[in-house]
Design a protein around this motif. Structure first.
Motif, PDB file in Angstrom:
ATOM      1  N   GLU A  41       0.850  -1.201   0.000  1.00 39.19           N
ATOM      2  CA  GLU A  41       0.000   0.000   0.000  1.00 39.19           C
ATOM      3  C   GLU A  41       0.879   1.242   0.000  1.00 39.19           C
ATOM      4  OE1 GLU A  41      -2.770   2.245  -0.650  1.00 39.19           O
ATOM      5  OE2 GLU A  41      -3.537   0.237  -0.173  1.00 39.19           O
ATOM      6  N   ARG A  42       0.612   2.152  -0.917  1.00 34.90           N
ATOM      7  CA  ARG A  42       1.418   3.364  -1.037  1.00 34.90           C
ATOM      8  C   ARG A  42       0.623   4.636  -0.741  1.00 34.90           C
ATOM      9  NH1 ARG A  42       5.656   0.882  -2.420  1.00 34.90           N
ATOM     10  NH2 ARG A  42       6.071  -0.307  -4.286  1.00 34.90           N
ATOM     11  N   ASN A  43      -0.684   4.531  -0.720  1.00 37.75           N
ATOM     12  CA  ASN A  43      -1.524   5.697  -0.480  1.00 37.75           C
ATOM     13  C   ASN A  43      -1.478   6.060   1.010  1.00 37.75           C
ATOM     14  OD1 ASN A  43      -3.681   7.456   0.037  1.00 37.75           O
ATOM     15  ND2 ASN A  43      -4.882   6.609  -1.649  1.00 37.75           N
TER      16      ASN A  43
END
Length: 103
Positions: free
Chosen positions: A50-52
């Motif tokens: 996950e990068r958000n």
């Protein structure tokens, strides 16, 4: 209220030299239960890749809420942060122990 459970290491019961299951109690028991909750509710899985930042923050908040739903955790003391590849969870137990869980 005492917290006592079977000690789990490497996803298996930890046994004594004579083959009896070992026990875990107090803050170590709470930490073990919180570690299992994070895995069982798939929070760790959801954070993989996950990068958000908004999604990460929301998941960390969800974990904090779940931690504080445990009656052995003192309300308002849970904190969760993603540090590199590790999820760091800290809280104060009602037994007066500070626990840290790393997933």
């Amino acid at each position: 209220m005492a917290s006592i459970d079977l000690l789990i290491k490497d996803d298996d019961l930890d046994l004594s030299a004579i083959g009896e299951p070992l026990l875990v109690s107090g803050g170590d028991c709470v930490a073990q239960d919180l570690r299992h909750m994070i895995r069982e509710k798939a929070y760790a899985f959801k954070l993989i890749g996950e990068r958000n930042p908004t999604t990460i923050s929301a998941l960390c908040t969800d974990i904090e809420i779940q931690m504080e739903n445990d009656e052995r955790v003192y309300p308002g003391t849970a904190s969760v942060a993603l540090n590199g590849d590790s999820l760091m969870c800290e809280a104060q137990t009602v037994f007066g122990e500070r626990i840290t869980v790393t997933v």
